[in-house]
Design a protein around this motif. Sequence first.
Motif, PDB file in Angstrom:
ATOM      1  N   GLU A   1       0.874  -1.194  -0.014  1.00  0.00           N
ATOM      2  CA  GLU A   1       0.037  -0.017  -0.182  1.00  0.00           C
ATOM      3  C   GLU A   1       0.948   1.175   0.089  1.00  0.00           C
ATOM      4  OE1 GLU A   1      -2.877  -0.312   3.210  1.00  0.00           O
ATOM      5  OE2 GLU A   1      -4.080  -1.928   2.134  1.00  0.00           O
ATOM      6  N   ASN A   2       2.006   1.150  -0.685  1.00  0.00           N
ATOM      7  CA  ASN A   2       2.815   2.410  -0.734  1.00  0.00           C
ATOM      8  C   ASN A   2       2.737   2.893  -2.128  1.00  0.00           C
ATOM      9  OD1 ASN A   2       4.943   4.082  -0.844  1.00  0.00           O
ATOM     10  ND2 ASN A   2       6.531   2.814   0.213  1.00  0.00           N
ATOM     11  N   ARG A   3       2.124   4.092  -1.965  1.00  0.00           N
ATOM     12  CA  ARG A   3       1.813   4.625  -3.367  1.00  0.00           C
ATOM     13  C   ARG A   3       3.173   4.929  -4.376  1.00  0.00           C
ATOM     14  NH1 ARG A   3      -3.365   8.491  -2.631  1.00  0.00           N
ATOM     15  NH2 ARG A   3      -4.755   6.995  -1.765  1.00  0.00           N
ATOM     16  N   GLU A   4       4.191   4.981  -3.815  1.00  0.00           N
ATOM     17  CA  GLU A   4       5.376   5.083  -4.245  1.00  0.00           C
ATOM     18  C   GLU A   4       5.737   4.162  -5.429  1.00  0.00           C
ATOM     19  OE1 GLU A   4       8.704   5.701  -2.021  1.00  0.00           O
ATOM     20  OE2 GLU A   4       7.878   7.553  -0.673  1.00  0.00           O
ATOM     21  N   TYR A   5       5.119   3.024  -5.114  1.00  0.00           N
ATOM     22  CA  TYR A   5       5.523   1.855  -6.269  1.00  0.00           C
ATOM     23  C   TYR A   5       4.216   1.711  -7.169  1.00  0.00           C
ATOM     24  CZ  TYR A   5       8.532   0.307  -2.387  1.00  0.00           C
ATOM     25  OH  TYR A   5       9.647   0.044  -1.559  1.00  0.00           O
ATOM     26  N   ASN A   6       3.532   2.661  -7.256  1.00  0.00           N
ATOM     27  CA  ASN A   6       2.360   2.532  -8.527  1.00  0.00           C
ATOM     28  C   ASN A   6       2.749   2.198  -9.754  1.00  0.00           C
ATOM     29  OD1 ASN A   6       0.599   2.798  -6.377  1.00  0.00           O
ATOM     30  ND2 ASN A   6      -0.255   4.730  -6.788  1.00  0.00           N
ATOM     31  N   GLU A   7       3.811   3.196 -10.342  1.00  0.00           N
ATOM     32  CA  GLU A   7       4.463   3.002 -11.554  1.00  0.00           C
ATOM     33  C   GLU A   7       5.170   1.521 -11.805  1.00  0.00           C
ATOM     34  OE1 GLU A   7       3.868   4.921 -14.499  1.00  0.00           O
ATOM     35  OE2 GLU A   7       2.487   5.999 -12.922  1.00  0.00           O
ATOM     36  N   ARG A   8       5.809   1.421 -10.711  1.00  0.00           N
ATOM     37  CA  ARG A   8       6.569   0.121 -11.119  1.00  0.00           C
ATOM     38  C   ARG A   8       5.492  -1.041 -10.990  1.00  0.00           C
ATOM     39  NH1 ARG A   8      10.761  -2.967 -12.691  1.00  0.00           N
ATOM     40  NH2 ARG A   8      11.679  -4.328 -11.191  1.00  0.00           N
ATOM     41  N   ILE A   9       4.571  -0.953 -10.300  1.00  0.00           N
ATOM     42  CA  ILE A   9       3.606  -2.230 -10.280  1.00  0.00           C
ATOM     43  C   ILE A   9       2.876  -2.132 -11.572  1.00  0.00           C
ATOM     44  CG2 ILE A   9       1.045  -2.684  -9.306  1.00  0.00           C
ATOM     45  CD1 ILE A   9       1.931  -1.460  -6.539  1.00  0.00           C
ATOM     46  N   LYS A  10       2.444  -0.841 -12.093  1.00  0.00           N
ATOM     47  CA  LYS A  10       1.972  -1.014 -13.369  1.00  0.00           C
ATOM     48  C   LYS A  10       3.007  -1.505 -14.428  1.00  0.00           C
ATOM     49  CE  LYS A  10      -1.322   2.775 -12.896  1.00  0.00           C
ATOM     50  NZ  LYS A  10      -1.516   4.070 -13.024  1.00  0.00           N
ATOM     51  N   GLN A  11       3.940  -1.235 -14.573  1.00  0.00           N
ATOM     52  CA  GLN A  11       5.095  -1.710 -15.389  1.00  0.00           C
ATOM     53  C   GLN A  11       5.261  -3.171 -15.168  1.00  0.00           C
ATOM     54  OE1 GLN A  11       9.260  -0.423 -14.510  1.00  0.00           O
ATOM     55  NE2 GLN A  11      10.094  -1.695 -16.217  1.00  0.00           N
ATOM     56  N   LEU A  12       5.456  -3.928 -14.031  1.00  0.00           N
ATOM     57  CA  LEU A  12       5.623  -5.085 -13.983  1.00  0.00           C
ATOM     58  C   LEU A  12       4.220  -6.005 -14.383  1.00  0.00           C
ATOM     59  CD1 LEU A  12       7.188  -5.485 -10.410  1.00  0.00           C
ATOM     60  CD2 LEU A  12       8.265  -6.013 -12.668  1.00  0.00           C
ATOM     61  N   GLY A  13       3.004  -5.331 -14.065  1.00  0.00           N
ATOM     62  CA  GLY A  13       1.824  -6.077 -14.452  1.00  0.00           C
ATOM     63  C   GLY A  13       1.828  -5.935 -16.117  1.00  0.00           C
ATOM     64  N   LYS A  14       2.046  -4.860 -16.508  1.00  0.00           N
ATOM     65  CA  LYS A  14       1.785  -4.875 -18.104  1.00  0.00           C
ATOM     66  C   LYS A  14       2.814  -5.867 -18.651  1.00  0.00           C
ATOM     67  CE  LYS A  14       0.064  -0.303 -18.273  1.00  0.00           C
ATOM     68  NZ  LYS A  14       0.332   1.176 -18.710  1.00  0.00           N
ATOM     69  N   GLU A  15       4.071  -5.783 -18.184  1.00  0.00           N
ATOM     70  CA  GLU A  15       5.229  -6.848 -18.768  1.00  0.00           C
ATOM     71  C   GLU A  15       4.785  -8.412 -18.541  1.00  0.00           C
ATOM     72  OE1 GLU A  15       9.039  -6.191 -16.965  1.00  0.00           O
ATOM     73  OE2 GLU A  15       9.192  -4.059 -17.991  1.00  0.00           O
ATOM     74  N   SER A  16       4.150  -8.602 -17.374  1.00  0.00           N
ATOM     75  CA  SER A  16       3.783  -9.911 -16.963  1.00  0.00           C
ATOM     76  C   SER A  16       2.436 -10.217 -18.093  1.00  0.00           C
ATOM     77  CB  SER A  16       3.407  -9.934 -15.620  1.00  0.00           C
ATOM     78  OG  SER A  16       4.438  -9.807 -14.785  1.00  0.00           O
ATOM     79  N   ILE A  17       1.566  -9.147 -18.150  1.00  0.00           N
ATOM     80  CA  ILE A  17       0.646  -9.793 -19.077  1.00  0.00           C
ATOM     81  C   ILE A  17       1.064  -9.905 -20.451  1.00  0.00           C
ATOM     82  CG2 ILE A  17      -1.587  -8.803 -20.380  1.00  0.00           C
ATOM     83  CD1 ILE A  17      -2.082  -7.303 -17.605  1.00  0.00           C
ATOM     84  N   ASP A  18       2.036  -9.073 -20.952  1.00  0.00           N
ATOM     85  CA  ASP A  18       2.493  -9.344 -22.318  1.00  0.00           C
ATOM     86  C   ASP A  18       3.001 -10.751 -22.394  1.00  0.00           C
ATOM     87  OD1 ASP A  18       1.545  -7.024 -23.416  1.00  0.00           O
ATOM     88  OD2 ASP A  18       3.380  -5.789 -22.837  1.00  0.00           O
ATOM     89  N   LEU A  19       3.955 -11.121 -21.282  1.00  0.00           N
ATOM     90  CA  LEU A  19       4.556 -12.381 -21.391  1.00  0.00           C
ATOM     91  C   LEU A  19       3.575 -13.557 -21.381  1.00  0.00           C
ATOM     92  CD1 LEU A  19       7.140 -11.459 -18.820  1.00  0.00           C
ATOM     93  CD2 LEU A  19       7.807 -12.117 -21.429  1.00  0.00           C
ATOM     94  N   PHE A  20       2.610 -13.265 -20.560  1.00  0.00           N
ATOM     95  CA  PHE A  20       1.290 -14.513 -20.561  1.00  0.00           C
ATOM     96  C   PHE A  20       0.930 -14.622 -21.912  1.00  0.00           C
ATOM     97  CE2 PHE A  20       1.333 -13.859 -15.588  1.00  0.00           C
ATOM     98  CZ  PHE A  20       1.650 -15.186 -15.419  1.00  0.00           C
TER      99      PHE A  20
END
Length: 379
Positions: free
Chosen positions: A251-270
């Motif tokens: 719940e640390n908002r500083e990681y929001n961009e990192r979370i989105k980046q990892l999420g999008k990369e993971s979806i593309d890989l899947f």
Amino acid sequence: MINNSDNDEKELEAIRLIDRAETLADREKGKEAIDLYEKAASIYLDLGSYIKLDEIYIRITKIISRFKNNIQAVYRLKSIIRKTEELKLNEVSAKLLIQLGNLSFNMHDWETAGESWEKASNYLFEIDPEEYNNLASILLLKAGQVFERSKIKKDTGKRLILKAVMQIHKFDERYEQEEKIALNLLSQKDFESSAKKFYNIATYFKKALDDLDNLIDEEESKDTYLNAKARFIHFVAEYQTVSALCLRASENREYNERIKQLGKESIDLFKESISMLKSYLFPIKSDFDHEVILRITFDIMLVAIIQGMLGIYQLKPIDYLLDDIKSNKQLVKKLKDSPYFEITERIEKVGIRESLNDLSKIHLGHFEAIKNTLVSYFE
């Protein structure tokens, strides 16, 4: 007191036997030559001269390889291997097993070939994991590939291929240790540190994925290549997803961009993994590999989970899975029968929060050990 004179006499007798054996081998009298070689080997065994034993058994395998009757050759080779294994001559046994694997492969006896190469790999790795790492790993890879040709050993083959690639890159044990540390950090609610550990594990698989083309010939072993590549892509995406979910749970908002980046990369890989598995499954009309069916539906379920938990909506999972394969009705039916397909449908219809109870009841692979911890943070 050791009688050196007796030992010298015994060694002289062994040399005579070897000379006679080589003469017989030159005359294409293989069976008789092997009998004499084995007598010489018995003498060297009594004398404790294991280097000579190694040399003799390698000569024997060369003679056996010239046998016109392959079945007889295999029988003789197996008999000799039993002797070297009883004597705990692991290096000699490994060399003989490699020969047995080669011979069995030429006979299209996939099970014996794979078992021989796998056993040889294990012996070499036990002797010296550093010195023999590459050879042991290649033998394991060959065993896995040949097992994939066998109906009864197909699943074992897939497992060995993954193990071999990880072993070549020397992270087969390290990633398991790292995962234990990551899980421990997560249980302590140290989300940032656990996220970092899970991401590090993803990089191990990424490195192996990048080198896969050098290990498996796509043209020669297309199905093996597709399955292995899809599996490693899956692992990279899976561990990146866990990393993103850990950051989200912090719940640390500083990681929001990192979370989105990892999420999008993971979806593309899947998506890439799913496309590869669809191309593998689509030409098949029946008798689908159950393990592959579970994998492809598991991947699409993870896409639905990522989108729901991270608030990233790039595609409709069910549509993406079934696009381009609807004409293969048997395949579509098999996919719909998967429990992961059912969960994916539910997430699409009612949302991730309303599906958490269903998720808690189903096995989630690498997510299994962390699902209860993470799910509680999204309820």
